[in-house]
Design an enzyme around this catalytic site. Structure first.
Site, short mmCIF file in Angstrom:
data_model
loop_
_atom_site.label_atom_id
_atom_site.label_comp_id
_atom_site.label_asym_id
_atom_site.label_seq_id
_atom_site.Cartn_x
_atom_site.Cartn_y
_atom_site.Cartn_z
CB SER A 154 3.13 5.76 -5.64
OG SER A 154 1.77 5.71 -6.01
N GLY B 222 5.37 -2.15 -12.84
CA GLY B 222 4.71 -3.34 -12.28
C GLY B 222 3.53 -2.92 -11.43
CB CYS C 77 0.69 -7.80 -5.40
SG CYS C 77 2.29 -7.07 -5.42
CG ASP D 56 8.71 -3.36 -8.40
OD1 ASP D 56 9.11 -4.34 -7.74
OD2 ASP D 56 7.96 -2.48 -7.94
N GLY D 57 8.87 -6.76 -9.56
CA GLY D 57 7.91 -7.74 -9.07
C GLY D 57 7.72 -8.92 -10.01
CB SER E 190 9.35 -13.22 -3.10
OG SER E 190 9.48 -13.52 -4.46
N GLY F 17 1.62 -3.34 1.42
CA GLY F 17 0.22 -2.95 1.48
C GLY F 17 -0.58 -3.92 2.35
NE ARG G 231 3.91 -0.13 -2.95
CZ ARG G 231 4.59 -0.13 -4.08
NH1 ARG G 231 5.55 0.74 -4.27
NH2 ARG G 231 4.32 -0.99 -5.04
CD GLN H 96 -4.22 -1.56 -3.10
OE1 GLN H 96 -3.49 -1.68 -4.07
NE2 GLN H 96 -4.81 -0.44 -2.80
N GLY I 203 8.08 -27.22 -17.61
CA GLY I 203 8.52 -27.46 -16.23
C GLY I 203 8.89 -28.91 -16.06
P1 XMP Z 1 8.10 -9.80 -5.68
O1 XMP Z 1 7.31 -10.60 -6.67
O2 XMP Z 1 9.52 -9.63 -6.07
O3 XMP Z 1 7.43 -8.35 -5.71
O4 XMP Z 1 7.96 -10.34 -4.30
C1 XMP Z 1 7.95 -7.26 -5.01
C2 XMP Z 1 7.21 -6.00 -5.40
O5 XMP Z 1 5.83 -6.09 -5.04
C3 XMP Z 1 5.32 -4.78 -4.81
N1 XMP Z 1 4.65 -4.80 -3.51
C4 XMP Z 1 3.32 -4.89 -3.36
N2 XMP Z 1 2.32 -4.88 -4.27
N3 XMP Z 1 0.74 -5.07 -2.51
C5 XMP Z 1 1.01 -4.95 -3.83
O6 XMP Z 1 0.09 -4.93 -4.63
C6 XMP Z 1 1.70 -5.09 -1.54
O7 XMP Z 1 1.40 -5.20 -0.35
C7 XMP Z 1 3.05 -4.98 -1.99
N4 XMP Z 1 4.24 -4.91 -1.33
C8 XMP Z 1 5.19 -4.82 -2.31
C9 XMP Z 1 6.47 -3.83 -4.84
O8 XMP Z 1 6.44 -3.18 -6.10
C10 XMP Z 1 7.67 -4.75 -4.69
O9 XMP Z 1 8.85 -4.20 -5.23
#
Ligand code: XMP
Length: 493
Positions: free
Chosen positions: A256, A305, A312, A345-346, A369, A396, A408, A420, A481
């Site tokens: 979530s 995160g 996102c 996370d993220g 990513s 999302g 989610r 989202q 950088g």
């Molecule tokens: P990275 O930066 O590693 O992030 O690509 C992966 C994480 O992003 C979250 N996630 C989302 N968050 N909208 C959001 O706001 C989305 O559509 C979405 N899809 C994934 C999720 O926590 C993932 O692990």
């Protein structure tokens, strides 16, 4: 010199990884001595602190087998039917090699008309019934067909005899030995008389060419690869969970974007009551208040995160979230008191971000990513402006939500869907089995610079206020950088 984390993160600013820089400390050990073993949850140890995101362009069976073989773990997404999610888990847990083909079965009288027949698998497997349940009679590799002058004959005319069988739990070195001693180009992995997969010599050779894996990988108490799975918090997710438990799931993630909800608190309590042996990860959270509620409900791990992921748009659309460095530090500073590991996370796009996440209190990093675009990510490669890419999309995004992941982001079936997340593509990165070992080595070097020879020691330095840091100004970030060159190529290994 510099600021403690406590001081830096209590000034009213939301900082992300790039805003912060650590001051180097004292080195009295080699980088190779840095031990990055950790805990994903209260009861799940990992030798590598990496987790693949539950996203449908990141974590399915190939990613999960590869991550487990590295000593890390993947969380299989839930944007599919419960039975399909469970069969992804079974595929991972039915082998001890990071190699997975999607076997295609046919009958002995089948005639290959086009090389499309090999699009999803390097082999056709010939069984008496033409299905997975039949007796294995032989196999045909793509080259067997392309090298033939007479392509119109039935596969039984030119198939190789049934491959030598090895038990499902055979490791790469054992498989290699069998191939050498029996002069075989492939072996069949068998479990309880059923065919799990066929492993080819080319695939074994490919994996052998990558940096050597150390350690036995992430193996659970059942002797199988460990794998996690995402579920939602709706009533029908209880049925999904039952499927996953039957398939042997090692840990479940309540997926979530805003985890501090009555739905999630109830689901945590339900999982803890019905499956006391199963660890449950709650989230996502970014504040101490959110974390406290989930900890009280009994979570075994916290996913941190909101809006920091590369795909996102939550912060733009909903005006909520937090810079990821602040979120990780704040949540960790409360979670550690209850012994609950934090998953950052993220927002990870380089090894420096991983060093920052782990040193600011996280026990693992979850990545989307960073792992997308790899050989092991789901989906086929395409070309965009001459570059080989794979699709990577937010769960999302409208596209993913039409497949079912709206739970989610919307909590329940909403009438009006607002995205989202976005749909995009990332560059071909090759195999995770190749770039994760290099990434780990880079992380070890970062740990060495701050004087931490383990994750525990990094957390001790943070809490004893030895770890010092500062915020980088815009100019300092540019200076940090590559700059001032007419052209350059960024290569890390
Ligand atoms: P990275 O930066 O590693 O992030 O690509 C992966 C994480 O992003 C979250 N996630 C989302 N968050 N909208 C959001 O706001 C989305 O559509 C979405 N899809 C994934 C999720 O926590 C993932 O692990």
């Amino acid at each position: 010199d510099g600021f403690t984390a406590e001081k830096l993160f209590n000034q009213g600013f939301s900082y992300t990884y790039d805003d912060v820089i650590f001051l180097p400390h004292y080195i009295d050990f080699p980088a190779d001595a840095v031990n990055l073993s950790t805990n994903l949850t209260r009861r799940i140890p990992l030798s590598v602190p990496f987790v693949a995101s539950p996203m449908d362009t990141v974590s399915e069976s190939s990613m999960a087998a590869a991550m487990a073989s590295l000593g890390a773990i993947a969380v299989v997404h839930s944007n599919t039917s419960p039975s399909n999610q469970a069969s992804i888990l079974r595929a991972v847990k039915s082998r001890r090699v990071p190699i997975l083909s999607d076997p295609v079965f046919c009958s002995p009288s089948f005639v290959v008309e086009h090389d499309d027949a090999f699009a999803n698998s390097p082999f056709l497997l010939i069984t008496d019934t033409g299905t997975a349940r039949g007796k294995l009679l032989g196999y045909v590799a793509k080259s067997d067909w392309t090298n033939r002058n007479d392509k119109g004959c039935q596969v039984k005319e030119y198939m190789s005899g049934p491959p030598v069988a090895v038990p499902w739990s055979a490791e790469l070195s054992e498989i290699e030995k069998v191939m050498e001693s029996k002069k075989e180009g492939a072996v069949a992995l068998m479990r309880d008389e059923e065919l799990v997969d066929v492993v080819s010599k080319e695939e074994v050779k490919r994996v052998r060419g990558y940096p050597k894996l150390v350690g036995p990988g992430s193996v659970g108490p059942d002797g199988e690869w460990m794998v996690g799975a995402a579920i939602g918090t709706r009533e029908d997710d209880k049925e999904r969970l039952e499927h996953l438990v039957k398939a042997g799931v090692n840990v479940v993630v309540l997926d979530s974007s805003q985890g501090n909800s009555s739905y999630q608190l109830e689901m945590i309590k339900y999982v803890k009551k019905v499956y006391p042996e199963l660890d449950v990860i709650g989230g996502n959270v970014v504040t101490m208040y959110q974390a406290e509620n989930l900890i009280q409900a009994g979570v075994d791990g916290l996913r941190v995160g909101m809006g920091s992921g590369s795909i996102c748009t939550t912060q733009e659309v909903c005006a909520v979230g937090r810079g990821q460095a602040s979120a990780v530090y704040k949540v960790s500073s409360i979670a550690y008191k209850s012994g609950v590991p934090v998953i950052a996370d993220g927002g990870i796009s380089n090894s420096g971000h991983i060093v920052k996440a782990l040193s600011l209190g996280a026990s693992t990093v979850m990545m989307g990513s960073f792992l997308a675009g790899s050989l092991e990510a789901p989906g086929a490669y395409e070309y965009q402006n001459g570059q080989r890419v794979k699709k990577y999309r937010g769960m999302g995004s409208l596209e993913a939500m039409t497949k079912g992941s709206d739970a989610r982001y919307l909590g329940e079936k909403a009438k009006l869907k607002i995205a989202q997340g976005v749909v995009g593509a990332v560059k071909d990165k090759g195999s995770v089995l190749n770039f994760i070992p290099y990434t780990l080595q880079a992380v070890r070097q970062g740990f060495q610079d701050i004087g931490a020879n383990s994750l525990q020691s990094a957390h001790d330095l943070l809490r004893s206020r030895v770890l010092r840091m500062e915020v980088r100004t815009g100019a300092a970030q540019i200076e940090g950088g590559v700059h001032g060159l007419v052209s350059y190529e960024k290569k890390y290994y």
